[in-house]
Design an enzyme around this catalytic site. Sequence first.
Site, short mmCIF file in Angstrom:
data_model
loop_
_atom_site.label_atom_id
_atom_site.label_comp_id
_atom_site.label_asym_id
_atom_site.label_seq_id
_atom_site.Cartn_x
_atom_site.Cartn_y
_atom_site.Cartn_z
N ASN A 164 104.41 44.51 19.72
CA ASN A 164 103.39 44.82 20.42
C ASN A 164 102.62 43.94 20.60
O ASN A 164 101.65 43.46 21.51
CB ASN A 164 103.29 46.64 20.51
CG ASN A 164 103.80 47.45 21.07
OD1 ASN A 164 104.70 47.40 21.79
ND2 ASN A 164 102.86 49.04 20.62
N ARG B 112 92.91 51.97 13.41
CA ARG B 112 94.93 51.92 13.89
C ARG B 112 95.07 52.92 14.36
O ARG B 112 95.44 52.61 15.85
CB ARG B 112 95.32 51.97 12.85
CG ARG B 112 96.93 51.93 12.40
CD ARG B 112 97.39 51.15 13.01
NE ARG B 112 98.92 50.77 13.16
CZ ARG B 112 99.65 50.04 13.84
NH1 ARG B 112 98.51 48.88 14.65
NH2 ARG B 112 100.67 49.62 13.78
N ASP C 51 110.89 45.84 13.94
CA ASP C 51 108.89 46.33 14.08
C ASP C 51 108.66 45.17 13.15
O ASP C 51 108.87 45.32 12.46
CB ASP C 51 109.03 47.41 14.30
CG ASP C 51 107.47 47.59 14.26
OD1 ASP C 51 106.75 47.16 15.12
OD2 ASP C 51 106.53 48.05 13.63
N LEU C 52 107.60 44.72 13.77
CA LEU C 52 107.12 43.53 12.77
C LEU C 52 106.78 43.88 11.69
O LEU C 52 106.92 43.32 10.55
CB LEU C 52 105.71 42.96 13.06
CG LEU C 52 106.05 42.30 14.36
CD1 LEU C 52 104.53 42.08 15.34
CD2 LEU C 52 106.35 40.55 14.35
#
Length: 258
Positions: free
Chosen positions: A153, A75, A45-46
């Site tokens: 994503n 968020r 995940d980034l």
Amino acid sequence: MSRRRFLQLVAGAGGLLGACRPRPAASGPQPPPSGRATIRGICFDLFTLFDPRGVEWVAEAVAPGEAADLCREWRVRQFEYAWLRATAGQYQDFEIVTGEALDYAAGARGLSLSAADRRRLVAAYSELTPWPDTRAALEAWRRDGLRLAPLANYSPSMLARLLEHAGLADLFDAHISTHRARTFKPSPRAYALGPAALGLAREQIVFAAFGGWDAAGAAWFGFPTFWLNRLDVAPEALSAAGHATGATLADLAAFVVA
């Protein structure tokens, strides 16, 4: 590669593990699942590699005194809109979703953003700063022959801009956006892009998650999963929350080679 050797390599790149380190997770790294296949790749995940708090720093310049609350609402709506669109079959890429969520968050707080400020805030997601241990860890894993990829994503253009901005694009074997599957994590179709892109079985790829929800989704998919709890947040109350947890990429390295 042993954990001690990994730490030596990172220290040789400037002692980055000691700089700006968040408070470690209380539980520390846990043993990997028994009988695990040989690990040949890592999907990230980034936010395990990039500090997401950079968005809030930009927001503070745009909306002084409002940044924390604005970004918190933003968020939450990012996740809600992404999952709502995916579930309803109304997919839009993550950059569009991010803009929609920002519009809601600003409106909910009575903020009027100029077009330039809106672009600046959305662009902040593609201009994040890597965590201090990121580059040295990626370089060490590449020298060790592991296949590496972000599995994000982010839209393809957001992902490309982020990696180029940080000068890390060449350290990965693939750049995986869930846009290819026209869905978002934690859909199994999103995680399935990892094995397809790296040419490995899912059992051979460790997934490094930043969020507990992502760790659960990856574990349900069948990845050996490590929750990189950089900010020491509470664990999710889910039946699967990853196979191990830790606070740094050195902890992840110990899990990979255990």
